[in-house]
Design a protein around this motif. Sequence first.
Motif, PDB file in Angstrom:
ATOM      1  N   GLU A 293      15.504  19.677  -8.379  1.00  0.00           N
ATOM      2  CA  GLU A 293      15.752  18.239  -8.297  1.00  0.00           C
ATOM      3  C   GLU A 293      15.051  17.573  -9.474  1.00  0.00           C
ATOM      4  N   TYR A 294      15.760  17.487 -10.590  1.00  0.00           N
ATOM      5  CA  TYR A 294      15.138  16.997 -11.819  1.00  0.00           C
ATOM      6  C   TYR A 294      16.227  16.453 -12.720  1.00  0.00           C
ATOM      7  N   GLY A 295      16.118  15.164 -13.066  1.00  0.00           N
ATOM      8  CA  GLY A 295      17.137  14.532 -13.892  1.00  0.00           C
ATOM      9  C   GLY A 295      16.554  13.890 -15.131  1.00  0.00           C
ATOM     10  N   LEU A 296      17.383  13.104 -15.830  1.00  0.00           N
ATOM     11  CA  LEU A 296      16.946  12.473 -17.066  1.00  0.00           C
ATOM     12  C   LEU A 296      15.788  11.509 -16.823  1.00  0.00           C
ATOM     13  N   GLY A 297      15.815  10.816 -15.693  1.00  0.00           N
ATOM     14  CA  GLY A 297      14.714   9.908 -15.377  1.00  0.00           C
ATOM     15  C   GLY A 297      13.387  10.640 -15.272  1.00  0.00           C
ATOM     16  N   ASP A 298      13.406  11.794 -14.637  1.00  0.00           N
ATOM     17  CA  ASP A 298      12.181  12.591 -14.499  1.00  0.00           C
ATOM     18  C   ASP A 298      11.706  13.096 -15.863  1.00  0.00           C
ATOM     19  N   LEU A 299      12.640  13.543 -16.693  1.00  0.00           N
ATOM     20  CA  LEU A 299      12.285  14.019 -18.031  1.00  0.00           C
ATOM     21  C   LEU A 299      11.671  12.899 -18.859  1.00  0.00           C
ATOM     22  N   ILE A 306       3.818  10.992 -23.655  1.00  0.00           N
ATOM     23  CA  ILE A 306       3.526  11.632 -24.943  1.00  0.00           C
ATOM     24  C   ILE A 306       3.334  10.563 -26.005  1.00  0.00           C
ATOM     25  N   ASP A 307       2.398  10.812 -26.907  1.00  0.00           N
ATOM     26  CA  ASP A 307       2.037   9.819 -27.919  1.00  0.00           C
ATOM     27  C   ASP A 307       3.037   9.823 -29.069  1.00  0.00           C
ATOM     28  N   ILE A 308       4.215   9.290 -28.791  1.00  0.00           N
ATOM     29  CA  ILE A 308       5.235   9.091 -29.828  1.00  0.00           C
ATOM     30  C   ILE A 308       5.761   7.672 -29.626  1.00  0.00           C
ATOM     31  N   PRO A 309       5.809   6.844 -30.677  1.00  0.00           N
ATOM     32  CA  PRO A 309       6.040   5.408 -30.490  1.00  0.00           C
ATOM     33  C   PRO A 309       7.369   5.017 -29.863  1.00  0.00           C
ATOM     34  N   ARG A 310       8.456   5.727 -30.195  1.00  0.00           N
ATOM     35  CA  ARG A 310       9.765   5.283 -29.729  1.00  0.00           C
ATOM     36  C   ARG A 310      10.591   6.466 -29.218  1.00  0.00           C
ATOM     37  N   VAL A 311      11.229   6.239 -28.062  1.00  0.00           N
ATOM     38  CA  VAL A 311      12.094   7.262 -27.459  1.00  0.00           C
ATOM     39  C   VAL A 311      13.417   6.603 -27.066  1.00  0.00           C
ATOM     40  N   ARG A 312      14.508   7.136 -27.606  1.00  0.00           N
ATOM     41  CA  ARG A 312      15.851   6.671 -27.263  1.00  0.00           C
ATOM     42  C   ARG A 312      16.648   7.817 -26.635  1.00  0.00           C
ATOM     43  N   PHE A 313      17.846   7.513 -26.150  1.00  0.00           N
ATOM     44  CA  PHE A 313      18.742   8.570 -25.663  1.00  0.00           C
ATOM     45  C   PHE A 313      20.195   8.132 -25.860  1.00  0.00           C
ATOM     46  N   THR A 314      21.074   9.101 -26.055  1.00  0.00           N
ATOM     47  CA  THR A 314      22.500   8.829 -26.233  1.00  0.00           C
ATOM     48  C   THR A 314      23.270  10.149 -26.079  1.00  0.00           C
ATOM     49  N   THR A 315      24.515  10.120 -25.609  1.00  0.00           N
ATOM     50  CA  THR A 315      25.253   8.977 -25.109  1.00  0.00           C
ATOM     51  C   THR A 315      25.339   9.106 -23.603  1.00  0.00           C
ATOM     52  N   SER A 316      25.270   7.993 -22.901  1.00  0.00           N
ATOM     53  CA  SER A 316      25.239   8.040 -21.443  1.00  0.00           C
ATOM     54  C   SER A 316      26.614   7.743 -20.851  1.00  0.00           C
ATOM     55  N   HIS A 317      26.804   8.194 -19.635  1.00  0.00           N
ATOM     56  CA  HIS A 317      28.035   7.936 -18.878  1.00  0.00           C
ATOM     57  C   HIS A 317      27.663   7.044 -17.694  1.00  0.00           C
ATOM     58  N   ASP A 322      21.640   6.614 -12.961  1.00  0.00           N
ATOM     59  CA  ASP A 322      21.153   6.411 -11.596  1.00  0.00           C
ATOM     60  C   ASP A 322      19.932   5.492 -11.538  1.00  0.00           C
ATOM     61  N   ASP A 323      19.541   5.160 -10.320  1.00  0.00           N
ATOM     62  CA  ASP A 323      18.431   4.228 -10.094  1.00  0.00           C
ATOM     63  C   ASP A 323      17.107   4.789 -10.603  1.00  0.00           C
ATOM     64  N   ARG A 324      16.934   6.097 -10.518  1.00  0.00           N
ATOM     65  CA  ARG A 324      15.690   6.716 -10.992  1.00  0.00           C
ATOM     66  C   ARG A 324      15.529   6.495 -12.494  1.00  0.00           C
ATOM     67  N   LEU A 325      16.604   6.632 -13.249  1.00  0.00           N
ATOM     68  CA  LEU A 325      16.536   6.412 -14.691  1.00  0.00           C
ATOM     69  C   LEU A 325      16.198   4.956 -14.999  1.00  0.00           C
ATOM     70  N   ILE A 326      16.805   4.035 -14.286  1.00  0.00           N
ATOM     71  CA  ILE A 326      16.512   2.614 -14.502  1.00  0.00           C
ATOM     72  C   ILE A 326      15.047   2.325 -14.181  1.00  0.00           C
ATOM     73  N   GLU A 327      14.558   2.901 -13.092  1.00  0.00           N
ATOM     74  CA  GLU A 327      13.158   2.704 -12.686  1.00  0.00           C
ATOM     75  C   GLU A 327      12.193   3.172 -13.779  1.00  0.00           C
ATOM     76  N   VAL A 328      12.484   4.318 -14.385  1.00  0.00           N
ATOM     77  CA  VAL A 328      11.599   4.859 -15.426  1.00  0.00           C
ATOM     78  C   VAL A 328      11.702   4.036 -16.710  1.00  0.00           C
ATOM     79  N   LEU A 329      12.930   3.687 -17.111  1.00  0.00           N
ATOM     80  CA  LEU A 329      13.098   2.891 -18.328  1.00  0.00           C
ATOM     81  C   LEU A 329      12.390   1.542 -18.228  1.00  0.00           C
ATOM     82  N   ALA A 330      12.334   0.999 -17.024  1.00  0.00           N
ATOM     83  CA  ALA A 330      11.695  -0.308 -16.830  1.00  0.00           C
ATOM     84  C   ALA A 330      10.191  -0.262 -17.085  1.00  0.00           C
ATOM     85  N   LYS A 331       9.607   0.938 -17.147  1.00  0.00           N
ATOM     86  CA  LYS A 331       8.178   1.050 -17.449  1.00  0.00           C
ATOM     87  C   LYS A 331       7.872   0.638 -18.887  1.00  0.00           C
TER      88      LYS A 331
END
Length: 523
Positions: A293-299, A306-317, A322-331
């Motif tokens: 049970e591990y998705g993009l939000g968990d990753l 990790i000490d890296i200034p910027r993290v992006r991702f592409t391309t999403s469908h 899901d809600d877990r990804l939104i919850e993590v991105l909101a951090k």
Amino acid sequence: MNEKQRLEQQIINKNPSDIKSEKDQDLERIKSTSSDEMIAKYFQTTYQAPNMKDAKKRGKQDTQVHYDFEIPEDMKNIGEGKKFLIRTYGCQMNEHDTEVMAGILADMGYETTYDQQEADIILLNTCAIRENAENKVFGEIGHLKSLKRENPDLILGVCGCMSQEESVVNRILQKHQFIDLIFGTHNIHRLPQLLKEALFGKEMVVDVWSKEGDIIENLPRQRKGNIKAWVNIMYGCDKFCTYCIVPFTRGKERSRLPEDIIQEVRHLAAQGYKEITLLGQNVNAYGKDLDMEYGLGDLMDEIHKIDIPRVRFTTSHPRDFDDRLIEVLAKGGNLLDHIHLPVQSGSSEVLKIMNRRYTRERYLDLVRKIREAMPNATLTTDIIVGFPNETEEQFQETLTLVEEVGFEGAYTFIYSPREGTPAAKMQDNVPQEVKKERLQRLNAVVNHQAAQAMSKYEGEVVEVLVEGESKNNPDVLAGHTYRNKLVNFRAPKSMIGQIVPVKITKAKTWSLDGEMVETAEVR
């Protein structure tokens, strides 16, 4: 029966293994006396061309992960004193694949060049997503014929997504027999072996796999620069949108293990990279094929630490956002809230024919969730106009959705059928002039919204990751903001690779002009 007819009949009657064993002595004779069609048959009896029906089969076998890649001993220094050139077409995944191929060739002793006249190897890393991309590649193949004639030792290769298409390989076999090497997307790790066959053999090397590839973890990479990096987290796509060739050319979804991805990101952080982009054909389907049970939000939650200034991702469908990804991105923090969220159409009826498996209402509900969690999020998208049977009313639904969401940018396309996809069998019944007119109207709305969004930055101070000189003026530096806006400004070249505050002095539709400031509150 004349000599040409006799040879052609021999080819038809021969056993494939017999042809292969006799190839060295009779290939030139066959080329000089047989038709293009018969030459193609000759090659096809020797090599397995990609097959679209095979590509559609989704095997249930587990994907194997390998950590044992190495350059064969007899190929380690084969490129000493020689140079290679790779021309890349298409998406970020192709850019990533090019980095891997460049890394492999560098480990074999080759050096990079951008001058085709001095290259010993030229590879065309191709894109199959649209017809015009395919036409560009065949145009380039035609231009390279004279170069091959001048330098017979030059190795010419075609790789990438186009090579996974049966019709493309057959066309090369029939019309472009001066090409030395064809390979696909699943077997890049075999480049040393394939190159060996091309260098020391007398025949065209065709090695394209219809089966899904495994995951090879320790492939070398020659990244472009040391500021921004692609990190591939998964391969393939299982969505089968009716217009899209990617599930056939890239295969089923295969996720890398989380620990391997995190190790790569930590390594990039230690090297001083300022930004990474997590890549996948359908990046937020990450983990669905893993036995956990591990998705993009968990990753992303782990990468967030990790000490890296910027993290992006592409391309999403949208279906997998899901809600877990939104919850993590909101951090927030190093997780950027610029989200590319392809919608393709604003009409639920058209979306159903496209097999997107969401409705207009569901997409807007997802946007609402994102906005609630991240009020300042920047959304961009992909849109196709003129899909088969699209009515004016359905196109109007796309325009109203674009306005309602407030996209700040969009990649917009006129629909064109791709051979091998379900949509290619539909009647392409929207006239070309109607498609062009709809595209113009859509672009007018998108451009207006982009200009409005940019205008809000005038007078503001933003953080810019300085990536290098401007393409148009070497005296001007260029970089992107947190929300992926392009900024041009004057500053010492020593600022390249740094994140600096820039005050925006002028807003344009697709870029911002500014001036670097010493200290200020940034937006």
